[in-house]
Design an enzyme around this catalytic site. Structure first.
Site, PDB file in Angstrom:
ATOM      1  N   ILE A 156       0.668  -1.394  -0.278  1.00  0.00           N
ATOM      2  CA  ILE A 156       0.016   0.080   0.126  1.00  0.00           C
ATOM      3  C   ILE A 156       0.922   1.334   0.068  1.00  0.00           C
ATOM      4  CG2 ILE A 156      -0.320   0.340   2.686  1.00  0.00           C
ATOM      5  CD1 ILE A 156      -3.225   0.380   0.005  1.00  0.00           C
ATOM      6  N   ARG A 165       1.735   4.603  -3.572  1.00  0.00           N
ATOM      7  CA  ARG A 165       0.616   5.530  -3.732  1.00  0.00           C
ATOM      8  C   ARG A 165       0.143   5.868  -5.194  1.00  0.00           C
ATOM      9  NH1 ARG A 165       4.364   9.633  -0.669  1.00  0.00           N
ATOM     10  NH2 ARG A 165       6.052   8.458  -1.961  1.00  0.00           N
ATOM     11  N   GLU A 188     -10.170  -1.783  -0.811  1.00  0.00           N
ATOM     12  CA  GLU A 188      -9.878  -3.052  -0.006  1.00  0.00           C
ATOM     13  C   GLU A 188     -11.224  -3.672   0.585  1.00  0.00           C
ATOM     14  OE1 GLU A 188      -6.754  -2.490   2.887  1.00  0.00           O
ATOM     15  OE2 GLU A 188      -6.757  -4.647   3.624  1.00  0.00           O
ATOM     16  N   TYR A 189     -11.154  -5.203   0.720  1.00  0.00           N
ATOM     17  CA  TYR A 189     -12.137  -5.619   1.488  1.00  0.00           C
ATOM     18  C   TYR A 189     -12.373  -5.156   2.895  1.00  0.00           C
ATOM     19  CZ  TYR A 189     -13.984 -10.028   3.875  1.00  0.00           C
ATOM     20  OH  TYR A 189     -14.555 -10.750   4.678  1.00  0.00           O
ATOM     21  N   SER A 190     -13.443  -4.754   3.295  1.00  0.00           N
ATOM     22  CA  SER A 190     -13.677  -4.094   4.674  1.00  0.00           C
ATOM     23  C   SER A 190     -13.859  -5.181   5.700  1.00  0.00           C
ATOM     24  CB  SER A 190     -14.945  -3.343   4.670  1.00  0.00           C
ATOM     25  OG  SER A 190     -15.208  -2.675   5.887  1.00  0.00           O
ATOM     26  N   ALA A 191     -13.022  -5.214   6.582  1.00  0.00           N
ATOM     27  CA  ALA A 191     -13.165  -5.994   7.688  1.00  0.00           C
ATOM     28  C   ALA A 191     -14.177  -5.348   8.955  1.00  0.00           C
ATOM     29  CB  ALA A 191     -11.792  -6.580   8.619  1.00  0.00           C
ATOM     30  N   ARG A 192     -14.643  -4.163   8.516  1.00  0.00           N
ATOM     31  CA  ARG A 192     -15.877  -3.418   9.296  1.00  0.00           C
ATOM     32  C   ARG A 192     -17.006  -4.015   8.807  1.00  0.00           C
ATOM     33  NH1 ARG A 192     -15.564   2.752   8.894  1.00  0.00           N
ATOM     34  NH2 ARG A 192     -16.725   2.510  10.839  1.00  0.00           N
ATOM     35  N   HIS A 210       7.675   0.804 -11.767  1.00  0.00           N
ATOM     36  CA  HIS A 210       8.284   1.190 -10.818  1.00  0.00           C
ATOM     37  C   HIS A 210       8.357   0.245  -9.346  1.00  0.00           C
ATOM     38  CE1 HIS A 210      10.084   4.269  -7.823  1.00  0.00           C
ATOM     39  NE2 HIS A 210       8.870   4.340  -7.190  1.00  0.00           N
ATOM     40  N   ARG A 260      10.070  -4.076  -6.274  1.00  0.00           N
ATOM     41  CA  ARG A 260       9.451  -5.186  -5.323  1.00  0.00           C
ATOM     42  C   ARG A 260       9.963  -6.625  -5.957  1.00  0.00           C
ATOM     43  NH1 ARG A 260       8.639  -3.041  -0.427  1.00  0.00           N
ATOM     44  NH2 ARG A 260       7.535  -1.456  -0.481  1.00  0.00           N
TER      45      ARG A 260
HETATM   46  C1  FAD Z   1      13.191  -2.922  -0.295  1.00  0.00           C
HETATM   47  C2  FAD Z   1      12.507  -1.706   0.403  1.00  0.00           C
HETATM   48  C3  FAD Z   1      12.614  -1.595   1.922  1.00  0.00           C
HETATM   49  C4  FAD Z   1      11.751  -0.438   2.236  1.00  0.00           C
HETATM   50  N1  FAD Z   1      11.767   0.022   3.741  1.00  0.00           N
HETATM   51  C5  FAD Z   1      11.036   0.751   4.258  1.00  0.00           C
HETATM   52  C6  FAD Z   1      11.036   0.983   5.581  1.00  0.00           C
HETATM   53  O1  FAD Z   1      11.917   0.644   6.390  1.00  0.00           O
HETATM   54  N2  FAD Z   1      10.299   1.905   6.123  1.00  0.00           N
HETATM   55  C7  FAD Z   1       9.241   2.667   5.165  1.00  0.00           C
HETATM   56  O2  FAD Z   1       8.427   3.543   5.799  1.00  0.00           O
HETATM   57  N3  FAD Z   1       9.313   2.367   4.165  1.00  0.00           N
HETATM   58  C8  FAD Z   1       9.928   1.413   3.444  1.00  0.00           C
HETATM   59  N4  FAD Z   1      10.008   1.371   1.846  1.00  0.00           N
HETATM   60  C9  FAD Z   1       8.896   1.699   1.234  1.00  0.00           C
HETATM   61  C10 FAD Z   1       9.404   2.827   0.448  1.00  0.00           C
HETATM   62  O3  FAD Z   1      10.089   3.954   1.054  1.00  0.00           O
HETATM   63  C11 FAD Z   1       8.266   3.480  -0.480  1.00  0.00           C
HETATM   64  O4  FAD Z   1       7.594   4.078   0.204  1.00  0.00           O
HETATM   65  C12 FAD Z   1       7.726   2.520  -1.601  1.00  0.00           C
HETATM   66  O5  FAD Z   1       8.692   1.667  -1.917  1.00  0.00           O
HETATM   67  C13 FAD Z   1       7.002   3.212  -2.377  1.00  0.00           C
HETATM   68  O6  FAD Z   1       7.771   3.706  -3.271  1.00  0.00           O
HETATM   69  P1  FAD Z   1       7.405   5.226  -3.944  1.00  0.00           P
HETATM   70  O7  FAD Z   1       7.131   6.057  -3.090  1.00  0.00           O
HETATM   71  O8  FAD Z   1       8.354   5.494  -4.725  1.00  0.00           O
HETATM   72  O9  FAD Z   1       6.071   4.854  -4.767  1.00  0.00           O
HETATM   73  P2  FAD Z   1       4.524   5.410  -5.034  1.00  0.00           P
HETATM   74  O10 FAD Z   1       4.244   6.061  -3.818  1.00  0.00           O
HETATM   75  O11 FAD Z   1       3.808   4.706  -6.192  1.00  0.00           O
HETATM   76  O12 FAD Z   1       5.044   6.813  -5.745  1.00  0.00           O
HETATM   77  C14 FAD Z   1       5.618   6.836  -7.105  1.00  0.00           C
HETATM   78  C15 FAD Z   1       6.411   8.079  -7.176  1.00  0.00           C
HETATM   79  O13 FAD Z   1       5.635   9.339  -7.056  1.00  0.00           O
HETATM   80  C16 FAD Z   1       6.037  10.210  -6.270  1.00  0.00           C
HETATM   81  N5  FAD Z   1       5.214  10.603  -5.080  1.00  0.00           N
HETATM   82  C17 FAD Z   1       4.086   9.889  -4.928  1.00  0.00           C
HETATM   83  N6  FAD Z   1       3.511  10.531  -3.866  1.00  0.00           N
HETATM   84  C18 FAD Z   1       4.351  11.651  -3.705  1.00  0.00           C
HETATM   85  C19 FAD Z   1       4.372  12.473  -2.298  1.00  0.00           C
HETATM   86  N7  FAD Z   1       3.354  12.479  -1.590  1.00  0.00           N
HETATM   87  N8  FAD Z   1       5.432  13.515  -2.543  1.00  0.00           N
HETATM   88  C20 FAD Z   1       6.313  13.427  -3.443  1.00  0.00           C
HETATM   89  N9  FAD Z   1       6.299  12.497  -4.493  1.00  0.00           N
HETATM   90  C21 FAD Z   1       5.413  11.570  -4.600  1.00  0.00           C
HETATM   91  C22 FAD Z   1       7.609   9.998  -6.257  1.00  0.00           C
HETATM   92  O14 FAD Z   1       8.406  10.124  -7.362  1.00  0.00           O
HETATM   93  C23 FAD Z   1       7.523   8.423  -6.158  1.00  0.00           C
HETATM   94  O15 FAD Z   1       8.493   7.684  -6.255  1.00  0.00           O
HETATM   95  C24 FAD Z   1      10.782   0.232   1.489  1.00  0.00           C
HETATM   96  C25 FAD Z   1      10.941  -0.216   0.254  1.00  0.00           C
HETATM   97  C26 FAD Z   1      11.416  -1.116  -0.314  1.00  0.00           C
HETATM   98  C27 FAD Z   1      11.374  -1.547  -1.744  1.00  0.00           C
END
Ligand code: FAD
Length: 295
Positions: A91, A94, A100-104, A194, A199
């Site tokens: 999740i 973003r 999502e399925y609601s457990a409420r 991405h 992943r």
């Molecule tokens: C191996 C691994 C380990 C991780 N460990 C942790 C951890 O320990 N703790 C933790 O909290 N998370 C962790 N994460 C999650 C990670 O930090 C990201 O939140 C997650 O991978 C989603 O990536 P994203 O934000 O690029 O993707 P998306 O949310 O899909 O966003 C895609 C792109 O859109 C842009 N974007 C989206 N929303 C915004 C916004 N609000 N502001 C600015 N730009 C935005 C950014 O450029 C972003 O790269 C981990 C992820 C991985 C793959």
């Protein structure tokens, strides 16, 4: 204008692809295919590009040069059933839409994930978030038995609470993250790539990697040319920082990998002389290994 479809993908719509013990990925619908990417790109580059670059060449060009919006023209909708601990990682992506399925509203089914024995391993010493070496069989079996007991007891408490009239939204608090949830998930191809680049990576947790692998197979059916470019330039591609480029230059000049790291200021040892297991120098050596073992 006729809606573009991929007959092979159409045959996969509604098919459950099992993941883990109770999970699955289903392709519910898709919009567009490789031709939608090309069509969108040609709006910006004009028909003139057709003579100099074929569709495959254009898609590969777009991928290499991070011209990403044409890839957003392709959309996927999936139904995914997954444990809550995987859902929490998922999740975080973003740039997608989730329902999502609601457990409420509904009762959570009594299904939880018990990892197979070879997936219960030591804490990794290299990847602080990951698992590493095998554990003694008795430790593995004790953990799996404990997980089974805790899950059963939790579900018994959940059932008791529901029977006593506790609201579903409150009763669910006793359920552990090994329990399953499910959702519809819609994402465009750019953001799916991405997601997959993060992943499918060995640093991601094994369980979410298994889901990513199923999504990747489905994306490949819908957009084989774009997927090939993704594998070529994102999955198998490497990026080098300034110091890494300096180290590479030193290697080309005949230095050893450790000398090259030293020249470039990429540390391989701690101040007390012990070898580092993580950090920029170690990661550069890992990149060299990837180059040596390219298939
Ligand atoms: C191996 C691994 C380990 C991780 N460990 C942790 C951890 O320990 N703790 C933790 O909290 N998370 C962790 N994460 C999650 C990670 O930090 C990201 O939140 C997650 O991978 C989603 O990536 P994203 O934000 O690029 O993707 P998306 O949310 O899909 O966003 C895609 C792109 O859109 C842009 N974007 C989206 N929303 C915004 C916004 N609000 N502001 C600015 N730009 C935005 C950014 O450029 C972003 O790269 C981990 C992820 C991985 C793959």
């Amino acid at each position: 204008m006729v809606r573009v479809t991929v007959p092979e993908a159409d045959r996969l719509i509604g098919v459950k692809h099992p993941v883990l013990s109770h999970g699955y990925v289903v392709l519910v619908d898709y919009m567009g295919n490789d031709s939608a990417i090309v069509q969108a790109a040609r709006v910006s580059y004009g028909q003139g590009t057709r003579s100099v670059r074929d569709d495959r060449g254009l898609i590969r060009y777009l991928m290499r040069h991070r011209h990403t919006t044409p890839f957003e023209m392709v959309e996927f909708k999936f139904l995914v059933r997954l444990p809550i601990f995987v859902a929490r990682q998922w999740i975080r992506h973003r740039a997608s839409s989730t329902n999502e399925y609601s457990a409420r509203y509904s009762i959570v089914p009594d299904e939880y994930e018990i990892p197979p024995p070879d997936e219960v391993r030591h804490q990794s010493t290299r990847n602080r978030q990951g698992r590493g070496d095998p554990l003694a069989t008795e430790v593995v079996e004790r953990f799996r038995a404990d997980l089974e007991t805790v899950s059963k007891e939790a579900y018994a408490a959940y059932s008791r609470a529901l029977e006593a009239g506790v609201a579903r939204e409150t009763a669910r608090l006793v359920l552990p993250v090994a329990y399953y949830t499910q959702w519809y998930w819609k994402i465009d191809l750019h953001n799916l790539f991405h997601f997959l680049s993060l992943r499918l990576d060995p640093h991601a947790q094994e369980e979410i990697r298994l889901y990513a692998a199923e999504l990747a197979k489905l994306a490949k059916v819908v957009c084989p040319v774009a997927f090939e470019a993704f594998e070529e330039f994102q999955v198998a591609g490497l990026t080098l920082g300034r110091r890494e480029r300096m180290a590479l230059r030193a290697l080309l000049e005949g230095k050893s990998p450790s000398e090259a790291c030293e020249v470039a200021g990429l540390p391989l040892t701690r101040p007390d002389g012990t070898p580092m297991t993580t950090g920029e120098g170690v990661e550069f050596l890992e990149k060299l290994e990837r180059i040596r073992h390219i298939d």
